[in-house]
Motif scaffolding. Structure first.
Motif, PDB file in Angstrom:
ATOM      1  N   GLU A 139       0.835  -1.204   0.000  1.00 57.18           N
ATOM      2  CA  GLU A 139       0.000   0.000   0.000  1.00 57.18           C
ATOM      3  C   GLU A 139       0.874   1.261   0.000  1.00 57.18           C
ATOM      4  O   GLU A 139       0.556   2.253  -0.667  1.00 57.18           O
ATOM      5  CB  GLU A 139      -0.920   0.007   1.215  1.00 57.18           C
ATOM      6  CG  GLU A 139      -1.881   1.155   1.226  1.00 57.18           C
ATOM      7  CD  GLU A 139      -2.797   1.144   2.440  1.00 57.18           C
ATOM      8  OE1 GLU A 139      -3.719   1.964   2.473  1.00 57.18           O
ATOM      9  OE2 GLU A 139      -2.582   0.333   3.361  1.00 57.18           O
ATOM     10  N   GLU A 140       1.982   1.209   0.711  1.00 57.08           N
ATOM     11  CA  GLU A 140       2.887   2.370   0.762  1.00 57.08           C
ATOM     12  C   GLU A 140       3.541   2.602  -0.601  1.00 57.08           C
ATOM     13  O   GLU A 140       3.672   3.748  -1.047  1.00 57.08           O
ATOM     14  CB  GLU A 140       3.958   2.142   1.831  1.00 57.08           C
ATOM     15  CG  GLU A 140       4.791   3.354   2.123  1.00 57.08           C
ATOM     16  CD  GLU A 140       5.808   3.121   3.241  1.00 57.08           C
ATOM     17  OE1 GLU A 140       6.683   3.987   3.406  1.00 57.08           O
ATOM     18  OE2 GLU A 140       5.731   2.089   3.926  1.00 57.08           O
ATOM     19  N   THR A 198       5.622  12.407   0.966  1.00 59.59           N
ATOM     20  CA  THR A 198       4.800  13.403   0.275  1.00 59.59           C
ATOM     21  C   THR A 198       5.216  13.568  -1.186  1.00 59.59           C
ATOM     22  O   THR A 198       4.360  13.689  -2.059  1.00 59.59           O
ATOM     23  CB  THR A 198       4.891  14.758   1.007  1.00 59.59           C
ATOM     24  OG1 THR A 198       4.498  14.567   2.361  1.00 59.59           O
ATOM     25  CG2 THR A 198       3.981  15.788   0.375  1.00 59.59           C
ATOM     26  N   ASP A 220       3.790  10.764  -3.113  1.00 54.43           N
ATOM     27  CA  ASP A 220       2.352  10.956  -3.268  1.00 54.43           C
ATOM     28  C   ASP A 220       2.072  11.920  -4.414  1.00 54.43           C
ATOM     29  O   ASP A 220       1.175  11.694  -5.229  1.00 54.43           O
ATOM     30  CB  ASP A 220       1.754  11.483  -1.961  1.00 54.43           C
ATOM     31  CG  ASP A 220       0.258  11.688  -2.050  1.00 54.43           C
ATOM     32  OD1 ASP A 220      -0.441  10.729  -2.438  1.00 54.43           O
ATOM     33  OD2 ASP A 220      -0.203  12.801  -1.734  1.00 54.43           O
ATOM     34  N   ARG A 221       2.841  12.980  -4.490  1.00 52.77           N
ATOM     35  CA  ARG A 221       2.661  13.965  -5.569  1.00 52.77           C
ATOM     36  C   ARG A 221       2.979  13.344  -6.931  1.00 52.77           C
ATOM     37  O   ARG A 221       2.302  13.622  -7.925  1.00 52.77           O
ATOM     38  CB  ARG A 221       3.546  15.196  -5.352  1.00 52.77           C
ATOM     39  CG  ARG A 221       3.270  15.959  -4.079  1.00 52.77           C
ATOM     40  CD  ARG A 221       1.838  16.491  -4.008  1.00 52.77           C
ATOM     41  NE  ARG A 221       1.625  17.293  -2.835  1.00 52.77           N
ATOM     42  CZ  ARG A 221       1.070  16.874  -1.713  1.00 52.77           C
ATOM     43  NH1 ARG A 221       0.660  15.633  -1.608  1.00 52.77           N
ATOM     44  NH2 ARG A 221       0.902  17.670  -0.682  1.00 52.77           N
ATOM     45  N   VAL A 272       2.666  10.152  -7.725  1.00 47.70           N
ATOM     46  CA  VAL A 272       1.552   9.250  -8.049  1.00 47.70           C
ATOM     47  C   VAL A 272       0.372  10.048  -8.593  1.00 47.70           C
ATOM     48  O   VAL A 272      -0.254   9.660  -9.588  1.00 47.70           O
ATOM     49  CB  VAL A 272       1.144   8.422  -6.800  1.00 47.70           C
ATOM     50  CG1 VAL A 272      -0.188   7.729  -7.010  1.00 47.70           C
ATOM     51  CG2 VAL A 272       2.223   7.410  -6.459  1.00 47.70           C
ATOM     52  N   GLU A 273       0.061  11.171  -7.966  1.00 43.90           N
ATOM     53  CA  GLU A 273      -1.044  12.004  -8.441  1.00 43.90           C
ATOM     54  C   GLU A 273      -0.753  12.567  -9.837  1.00 43.90           C
ATOM     55  O   GLU A 273      -1.632  12.615 -10.688  1.00 43.90           O
ATOM     56  CB  GLU A 273      -1.302  13.161  -7.463  1.00 43.90           C
ATOM     57  CG  GLU A 273      -1.800  12.724  -6.105  1.00 43.90           C
ATOM     58  CD  GLU A 273      -3.145  12.028  -6.151  1.00 43.90           C
ATOM     59  OE1 GLU A 273      -3.979  12.397  -6.997  1.00 43.90           O
ATOM     60  OE2 GLU A 273      -3.355  11.116  -5.346  1.00 43.90           O
ATOM     61  N   HIS A 326       2.209   1.673  -3.466  1.00 41.31           N
ATOM     62  CA  HIS A 326       1.116   2.075  -4.358  1.00 41.31           C
ATOM     63  C   HIS A 326       0.694   3.524  -4.118  1.00 41.31           C
ATOM     64  O   HIS A 326       0.407   4.254  -5.061  1.00 41.31           O
ATOM     65  CB  HIS A 326      -0.084   1.144  -4.153  1.00 41.31           C
ATOM     66  CG  HIS A 326      -1.216   1.417  -5.078  1.00 41.31           C
ATOM     67  ND1 HIS A 326      -1.206   1.040  -6.399  1.00 41.31           N
ATOM     68  CD2 HIS A 326      -2.409   2.032  -4.884  1.00 41.31           C
ATOM     69  CE1 HIS A 326      -2.332   1.414  -6.969  1.00 41.31           C
ATOM     70  NE2 HIS A 326      -3.078   2.026  -6.081  1.00 41.31           N
ATOM     71  N   GLY A 327       0.668   3.939  -2.864  1.00 47.19           N
ATOM     72  CA  GLY A 327       0.152   5.266  -2.537  1.00 47.19           C
ATOM     73  C   GLY A 327       1.166   6.380  -2.602  1.00 47.19           C
ATOM     74  O   GLY A 327       0.830   7.516  -2.930  1.00 47.19           O
ATOM     75  N   GLU A 328       2.428   6.052  -2.297  1.00 44.26           N
ATOM     76  CA  GLU A 328       3.413   7.141  -2.262  1.00 44.26           C
ATOM     77  C   GLU A 328       4.809   6.713  -2.699  1.00 44.26           C
ATOM     78  O   GLU A 328       5.789   7.405  -2.433  1.00 44.26           O
ATOM     79  CB  GLU A 328       3.460   7.757  -0.866  1.00 44.26           C
ATOM     80  CG  GLU A 328       3.754   6.779   0.233  1.00 44.26           C
ATOM     81  CD  GLU A 328       3.562   7.351   1.617  1.00 44.26           C
ATOM     82  OE1 GLU A 328       4.379   7.015   2.485  1.00 44.26           O
ATOM     83  OE2 GLU A 328       2.620   8.114   1.822  1.00 44.26           O
TER      84      GLU A 328
END
Length: 182
Positions: free
Chosen positions: A146-147, A156, A159-160, A162-163, A149-151
């Motif tokens: 999950e970590e 941070t 995360d940016r 990934v977005e 996949h998410g970031e």
């Protein structure tokens, strides 16, 4: 006769200009699609793989943590409050943050605690009230997935990224559709 030739020449030039404009737009869109794909495809592949793995979280954790999850049904389950008391006795300085009963008769209960700046999950046999074991939240494999996949395991900034990759995926879809349709 001369007027017809001039008119045909003008029409041909207009068609040629329109064709060049369409080709120029097609090439520009193709370039955007190509470079965006080169830059963001690795991130999208990582997101696809980790998302696919995470989709099967319950099944994967059932296999990995079978010793913690499975119990033998023995009569009636003891109340959740008694199970939490067992954990409080085992970890007197800890703060109980969550209780999760087992989904079926052969599944242990989970009590999440915070102790010494660590997040632990204590597995309790709901029939005997005995502790089966503990897992540090940070050691669970699906939390790592999950970590990623998410970031991307980069906080941070990850995360940016990934977005940003998700936004560019939309650009890739739109430009891909434009290139695909005639």
């Amino acid at each position: 006769m001369e007027a017809v030739k001039v008119e045909n020449t003008i029409k041909n030039q207009k068609k040629l200009t329109d064709k060049r404009t369409r080709n120029s737009l097609y090439q520009a869109v193709w370039r955007w699609h190509f470079y965006a794909g080169l830059i963001f495809a690795p991130f999208l592949i990582i997101l696809a793989v980790t998302g696919s793995i995470y989709l099967f979280k319950p099944q994967i954790e059932q296999v990995l943590y079978q010793d913690y999850y499975e119990v033998n049904p023995q009569g009636d389950k003891i109340p959740a409050s008694q199970q939490i008391e067992v954990v409080k006795n085992l970890y007197p300085d800890a703060v109980v943050t969550k209780y999760r009963p087992g989904e079926n008769a052969t599944r242990s209960s989970e009590v999440s605690i915070t102790s010494n700046n660590e997040s632990l999950i204590i597995f309790i046999d709901p029939y005997t009230g005995k502790s089966i074991g503990e897992l540090n939240n940070e050691d669970r494999i699906m939390n790592k997935i999950e970590e990623i996949h998410g970031e991307l395991m980069a906080g941070t900034l990850g995360d940016r990224i990934v977005e940003l990759a998700a936004c560019w995926a939309i650009v890739l879809i739109v430009t891909g559709l434009f290139l695909w349709f005639p």
